[in-house]
Design a protein around this motif. Structure first.
Motif, short mmCIF file in Angstrom:
data_model
loop_
_atom_site.label_atom_id
_atom_site.label_comp_id
_atom_site.label_asym_id
_atom_site.label_seq_id
_atom_site.Cartn_x
_atom_site.Cartn_y
_atom_site.Cartn_z
N GLY A 176 0.78 -1.22 0.04
CA GLY A 176 0.07 -0.03 0.06
C GLY A 176 0.83 1.26 0.06
N ARG A 177 2.15 1.27 -0.46
CA ARG A 177 2.82 2.48 -0.54
C ARG A 177 3.25 2.76 -1.94
N PRO A 178 3.38 4.06 -2.38
CA PRO A 178 3.83 4.43 -3.66
C PRO A 178 5.11 3.82 -4.16
N VAL A 179 5.19 3.78 -5.50
CA VAL A 179 6.36 2.93 -6.27
C VAL A 179 7.66 3.61 -5.66
N GLY A 180 7.57 4.89 -5.73
CA GLY A 180 8.58 5.64 -5.37
C GLY A 180 9.21 5.56 -4.04
N THR A 181 8.28 5.50 -3.16
CA THR A 181 8.79 5.08 -1.62
C THR A 181 9.44 3.56 -1.60
N VAL A 182 8.69 2.90 -2.23
CA VAL A 182 9.22 1.28 -2.40
C VAL A 182 10.60 1.51 -3.02
N THR A 183 10.69 1.94 -4.13
CA THR A 183 12.20 2.05 -4.69
C THR A 183 13.12 2.76 -4.03
N LYS A 184 12.81 3.73 -3.13
CA LYS A 184 13.85 4.47 -2.12
C LYS A 184 13.97 3.65 -1.00
N GLN A 185 13.22 2.84 -0.60
CA GLN A 185 13.28 2.03 0.63
C GLN A 185 14.19 0.79 0.11
N LEU A 186 13.76 0.36 -1.02
CA LEU A 186 14.90 -0.82 -1.47
C LEU A 186 16.17 -0.37 -1.66
N SER A 187 16.45 0.89 -2.36
CA SER A 187 17.66 1.47 -2.31
C SER A 187 18.48 1.43 -1.04
N ARG A 188 17.77 1.96 -0.03
CA ARG A 188 18.33 2.17 1.22
C ARG A 188 18.99 0.73 1.94
N ALA A 189 17.85 -0.19 1.63
CA ALA A 189 18.22 -1.43 2.19
C ALA A 189 19.38 -1.96 1.67
N HIS A 190 19.34 -2.08 0.21
CA HIS A 190 20.58 -2.46 -0.65
C HIS A 190 22.03 -1.74 -0.36
N ARG A 191 21.92 -0.48 0.17
CA ARG A 191 23.06 0.07 0.51
C ARG A 191 23.45 -0.17 1.93
N ARG A 192 22.41 -0.57 2.75
CA ARG A 192 22.73 -0.88 4.21
C ARG A 192 23.22 -2.60 4.04
N LEU A 193 22.68 -3.27 3.29
CA LEU A 193 23.24 -4.63 3.21
C LEU A 193 24.85 -4.45 2.67
N GLU A 194 25.03 -3.83 1.56
CA GLU A 194 26.43 -3.83 1.05
C GLU A 194 27.37 -3.59 1.88
N GLN A 195 26.84 -2.12 2.70
CA GLN A 195 27.80 -1.75 3.75
C GLN A 195 28.06 -2.89 4.87
N TRP A 196 27.08 -3.35 5.27
CA TRP A 196 27.21 -4.60 6.36
C TRP A 196 28.18 -5.70 5.67
N LEU A 197 27.70 -5.97 4.47
CA LEU A 197 28.65 -7.26 3.87
C LEU A 197 30.19 -6.75 3.63
N LYS A 198 30.31 -5.68 3.50
CA LYS A 198 31.72 -4.87 3.25
C LYS A 198 32.56 -5.36 4.66
N GLN A 199 31.62 -4.87 5.95
CA GLN A 199 32.11 -4.99 7.27
C GLN A 199 32.59 -6.47 7.55
N GLU A 200 31.54 -7.23 7.27
CA GLU A 200 31.82 -8.55 7.29
C GLU A 200 32.93 -9.35 6.79
N VAL A 201 33.18 -8.99 5.66
CA VAL A 201 34.19 -9.29 4.90
C VAL A 201 35.60 -8.92 5.31
N ARG A 202 35.61 -7.73 5.92
CA ARG A 202 36.78 -7.10 6.48
C ARG A 202 37.34 -7.88 7.66
N ARG A 203 36.47 -8.54 8.37
CA ARG A 203 36.68 -9.19 9.74
C ARG A 203 37.50 -10.37 9.71
#
Length: 182
Positions: free
Chosen positions: A155-182
């Motif tokens: 029930g969200r606008p497409v733009g909101t979904v796109t923006k939230q997916l993009s934020r989630a991707h960035r967050r996951l990529e950042q966490w994955l990079k941190q995990e690889v460094r460990r």
């Protein structure tokens, strides 16, 4: 998940309303929509496919029985995940570990229904996301819905979904990079 009459994907809020008016088929649609996501979230904790399936079923039953307590029907997904977390915690208290050290040598990741190490790591990172992002990632990538379908479901606008997916991707990529460094 598309309705016969209109050809469009119904939102969670619309399906919950139908269920609250006695339409059990609408609940079956909600179960199909969220079953992979719930099973994945539970399996991440219990790490046993069969136990995860049982807990997921218990979670859907508990949600159905408690549906009247859901005041914001558009928030069905996060509410259901909270129930699944609660059911998982209850089940973990009931489960007595029945493995021995010898069993640990046999259970290799990627075999016999087990997740690979990489898949397990990604699933653990997805579990760290806020509920609203976890729902979107689950619907989009675990269940394969289009962004438009995810917008309709939540029930969200497409733009909101796109923006939230993009934020989630960035967050996951950042966490994955941190995990690889460990």
């Amino acid at each position: 998940m598309r309705t016969e009459d209109s050809g469009r994907l119904q939102s969670d809020a619309e399906l919950v309303e139908r269920v609250q008016h006695g339409d059990r088929d609408a609940y079956a649609l909600l179960v199909r929509r969220y079953e992979r996501l719930v099973r994945a979230a539970v399996r991440n904790v219990v790490r046993d496919r069969h136990v995860a399936e049982d807990i997921a079923q218990e979670s859907f039953l508990a949600a159905y029985e408690s549906l009247a307590s859901l005041h914001q029907s558009a928030k069905f997904g996060p509410w259901l995940l909270a129930i699944a977390r609660h059911q998982t915690a209850r089940a973990r208290r009931r489960i007595v570990p029945q493995t021995s050290l010898a069993d640990l040598d046999v259970a290799q990741p990627g075999t016999n229904g087990k997740l690979t190490d990489a898949s397990q790591q990604i699933l653990e990172l997805v579990e760290r996301l806020p509920d609203h992002e976890r729902i979107l990632i689950g619907l989009r990538y675990f269940d394969g819905h289009s962004v438009q379908d995810v917008a309709n479901i939540t029930g969200r606008p497409v733009g909101t979904v796109t923006k939230q997916l993009s934020r989630a991707h960035r967050r996951l990529e950042q966490w994955l990079k941190q995990e690889v460094r460990r």
